[in-house]
Design a protein around this motif. Structure first.
Motif, mmCIF file in Angstrom:
data_model
loop_
_atom_site.group_PDB
_atom_site.id
_atom_site.type_symbol
_atom_site.label_atom_id
_atom_site.label_comp_id
_atom_site.label_asym_id
_atom_site.label_seq_id
_atom_site.Cartn_x
_atom_site.Cartn_y
_atom_site.Cartn_z
ATOM 1 N N ALA A 179 42.824 -1.566 34.021
ATOM 2 C CA ALA A 179 41.689 -0.693 34.325
ATOM 3 C C ALA A 179 42.174 0.363 35.313
ATOM 4 O O ALA A 179 42.682 0.031 36.382
ATOM 5 N N VAL A 180 42.055 1.633 34.957
ATOM 6 C CA VAL A 180 42.529 2.719 35.814
ATOM 7 C C VAL A 180 41.339 3.309 36.561
ATOM 8 O O VAL A 180 40.471 3.960 35.969
ATOM 9 N N ILE A 181 41.302 3.053 37.868
ATOM 10 C CA ILE A 181 40.237 3.564 38.745
ATOM 11 C C ILE A 181 40.907 4.068 40.020
ATOM 12 O O ILE A 181 41.639 3.323 40.667
ATOM 13 N N PRO A 182 40.689 5.315 40.415
ATOM 14 C CA PRO A 182 41.358 5.834 41.609
ATOM 15 C C PRO A 182 40.713 5.338 42.896
ATOM 16 O O PRO A 182 39.595 4.802 42.886
ATOM 17 N N ASN A 183 41.426 5.517 43.999
ATOM 18 C CA ASN A 183 40.784 5.378 45.299
ATOM 19 C C ASN A 183 39.740 6.472 45.434
ATOM 20 O O ASN A 183 39.869 7.551 44.842
ATOM 21 N N ALA A 184 38.723 6.216 46.236
ATOM 22 C CA ALA A 184 37.701 7.228 46.494
ATOM 23 C C ALA A 184 38.061 8.020 47.741
ATOM 24 O O ALA A 184 38.621 7.477 48.703
ATOM 25 N N ALA A 185 37.747 9.281 47.718
ATOM 26 C CA ALA A 185 37.911 10.101 48.916
ATOM 27 C C ALA A 185 36.849 9.693 49.936
ATOM 28 O O ALA A 185 35.690 9.493 49.573
ATOM 29 N N ASN A 304 51.477 10.829 42.791
ATOM 30 C CA ASN A 304 50.652 10.460 41.633
ATOM 31 C C ASN A 304 49.257 11.072 41.673
ATOM 32 O O ASN A 304 48.268 10.431 41.275
ATOM 33 N N LEU A 305 49.184 12.325 42.140
ATOM 34 C CA LEU A 305 47.918 13.043 42.153
ATOM 35 C C LEU A 305 48.089 14.399 41.459
ATOM 36 O O LEU A 305 47.929 15.460 42.080
ATOM 37 N N PRO A 306 48.414 14.389 40.163
ATOM 38 C CA PRO A 306 48.637 15.660 39.458
ATOM 39 C C PRO A 306 47.417 16.558 39.455
ATOM 40 O O PRO A 306 47.545 17.782 39.320
ATOM 41 N N ALA A 307 46.229 15.986 39.617
ATOM 42 C CA ALA A 307 45.020 16.801 39.658
ATOM 43 C C ALA A 307 45.074 17.817 40.789
ATOM 44 O O ALA A 307 44.497 18.903 40.686
ATOM 45 N N GLY A 308 45.778 17.476 41.858
ATOM 46 C CA GLY A 308 45.898 18.402 42.975
ATOM 47 C C GLY A 308 46.659 19.656 42.608
ATOM 48 O O GLY A 308 46.297 20.769 43.019
ATOM 49 N N PHE A 309 47.713 19.493 41.813
ATOM 50 C CA PHE A 309 48.485 20.652 41.364
ATOM 51 C C PHE A 309 47.693 21.469 40.340
ATOM 52 O O PHE A 309 47.676 22.698 40.383
ATOM 53 N N THR A 310 47.030 20.763 39.430
ATOM 54 C CA THR A 310 46.255 21.447 38.392
ATOM 55 C C THR A 310 45.132 22.285 39.005
ATOM 56 O O THR A 310 44.883 23.423 38.587
ATOM 57 N N GLY A 352 34.325 15.579 43.464
ATOM 58 C CA GLY A 352 34.241 15.448 42.018
ATOM 59 C C GLY A 352 34.808 14.135 41.530
ATOM 60 O O GLY A 352 34.208 13.071 41.743
ATOM 61 N N PRO A 353 36.014 14.144 40.905
ATOM 62 C CA PRO A 353 36.545 12.907 40.322
ATOM 63 C C PRO A 353 36.854 11.809 41.335
ATOM 64 O O PRO A 353 36.907 10.638 40.963
ATOM 65 N N PHE A 354 37.053 12.190 42.613
ATOM 66 C CA PHE A 354 37.357 11.181 43.630
ATOM 67 C C PHE A 354 36.163 10.911 44.546
ATOM 68 O O PHE A 354 36.313 10.263 45.584
ATOM 69 N N ALA A 355 34.990 11.387 44.176
ATOM 70 C CA ALA A 355 33.795 11.177 44.994
ATOM 71 C C ALA A 355 33.456 9.692 45.079
ATOM 72 O O ALA A 355 33.554 8.965 44.085
ATOM 73 N N PRO A 356 33.050 9.220 46.246
ATOM 74 C CA PRO A 356 32.744 7.792 46.401
ATOM 75 C C PRO A 356 31.728 7.270 45.387
ATOM 76 O O PRO A 356 31.882 6.165 44.866
ATOM 77 N N GLU A 357 30.695 8.066 45.101
ATOM 78 C CA GLU A 357 29.671 7.575 44.177
ATOM 79 C C GLU A 357 30.199 7.466 42.751
ATOM 80 O O GLU A 357 29.793 6.570 42.004
ATOM 81 N N VAL A 358 31.124 8.335 42.380
ATOM 82 C CA VAL A 358 31.726 8.272 41.042
ATOM 83 C C VAL A 358 32.597 7.023 40.914
ATOM 84 O O VAL A 358 32.503 6.263 39.941
#
Length: 374
Positions: A179-185, A304-310, A352-358
């Motif tokens: 299961a792929v789930i990121p840490n939340a900001a 491992n945070l390619p979204a930051g570059f994008t 957005g994608p790293f929001a705690p509620e998400v």
């Protein structure tokens, strides 16, 4: 609230880890955030960890989440505690979530799973990355043979922070169903609209963080006269001593030791950039903290945070001193308007994608499914 959130309300979830203090580095930070998230979902989280010299000192960081610290018998690097079984049985959790591997808590989690057949989630937190598995090979070979492979096989689910970590898990365990789930900001106060040229490193003082190359790059970079490199963190005494010696020889470099709470939030909000030229990461909380404060990042691909570059909230800094120097030179010369766009992009990722509620919704759905199918 929807059905997913309601389905975890009142459920006792034990977060098992080797260290709940600053010695646990980013894993401990993730456990604190995870426990608070579970409390917000209406669950009953309990953190169960090996005690260490900072355990009681850092207890207040868990707030109203119960923290049980158990003593270690024998070598700390293995972390055996005869109290683990007694505590787990007394707590009678609905689900156990193991954060971090390679030590006795892995064995305790596996034994509990075999006794109860209740759900077990394992989060390696980057500890199956090749840079990590190449170190301490003998200890890890013994751990694999005695309990780790069995734990990975018998766990209800393996959790990966990123797609890259899911590949590492598959390579080591053979499981392709992570299961792929990121840490939340975290929630952070937004820093100033534009900041003085201060670059911040925040985290554990450890060889994998590549701080020697960072300092080498800082010395080589073409930067404003007022530029400062601030290193904040903690680590093994020998690593800290080596860093202090190196910082003393670096112009405009400063080591301020560990920072927490409001002091940390203020420091992150004062930085123009967060820097992390790491050789190996799971998903670094320091970068998420920076983005939540509107602070762009200089980081390696190994974060491992390619979204930051994008999203253009981050700049590639590489891992060698010359490339780090080039990225620092580029970053500190960025016009105000461009920096503001990077800052806005950083905030967008944190909200957005790293929001705690998400992230909380993703965990609620996973936990609910596991407990319903137990």
């Amino acid at each position: 609230m929807n059905g997913q959130i309601l389905s975890v309300a009142g459920k006792r979830i034990v977060l098992l880890t080797a260290s709940a203090s600053r010695l646990g580095g980013g894993v401990a930070e993730a456990v604190i955030a995870h426990a608070r998230m579970l409390r917000g979902l209406g669950a009953e989280p309990v953190v169960l960890a090996l005690d260490d010299e900072h355990g009681e000192e850092d207890r207040p960081r868990y707030g109203d989440v119960p923290l049980r610290l158990v003593g270690v018998q024998g070598p700390r690097r293995f972390g055996y505690s005869r109290s683990f079984r007694r505590n787990l049985d007394a707590l009678d959790p609905d689900l156990v979530h193991l954060h971090g591997i390679w030590m006795y808590p892995s064995k305790a989690a596996l034994d509990w799973r075999r006794r109860t057949r209740k759900p077990l989630v394992i989060s390696p937190h980057g500890m199956l990355a090749p840079w990590i598995t190449a170190r301490g090979r003998l200890q890890k070979a013994v751990a694999r043979a005695l309990y780790e492979r069995s734990g990975w096989r018998e766990a209800s689910v393996m959790h990966a922070l990123t797609g890259a970590e899911a590949k590492d898990i598959a390579s080591e365990s053979g499981r392709t169903d992570s299961a792929v789930i990121p840490n939340a900001a975290p929630v952070m106060p937004r820093g100033a609209d534009f900041r003085p040229p201060m670059v911040l490193y925040l985290g554990r003082i450890h060889p994998k963080k590549n701080l020697g190359a960072l300092l080498g790059g800082w010395d080589m970079a073409d930067k404003p006269d007022s530029a400062r490199l601030v290193i904040a963190g903690w680590g093994a005494p020998e690593d800290v001593a080596q860093l202090e010696k190196r910082v003393a020889a670096s112009p405009d470099g400063e080591f301020v030791g560990p920072v927490h709470g409001q002091a940390k939030k203020a420091l992150v909000g004062e930085a123009r950039f967060m820097v992390l030229p790491s050789l190996s990461e799971g998903l670094p909380m320091a970068i998420l903290e920076a983005w939540a404060a509107g602070t762009p990042a200089l980081m390696s691909e190994e974060c491992n945070l390619p979204a930051g570059f994008t999203a253009r909230a981050a700049i590639h800094c590489g891992t060698d001193a010359s490339r780090i120097a080039a990225s620092l030179t580029k970053a500190l010369a960025i016009p105000v308007a461009t920096w503001r766009k990077m800052s806005q992009a950083a905030t967008g990722l944190a909200q957005g994608p790293f929001a705690p509620e998400v992230v909380a919704q993703e965990w609620a759905a996973l936990y609910a499914r596991l407990m319903e199918n137990a």
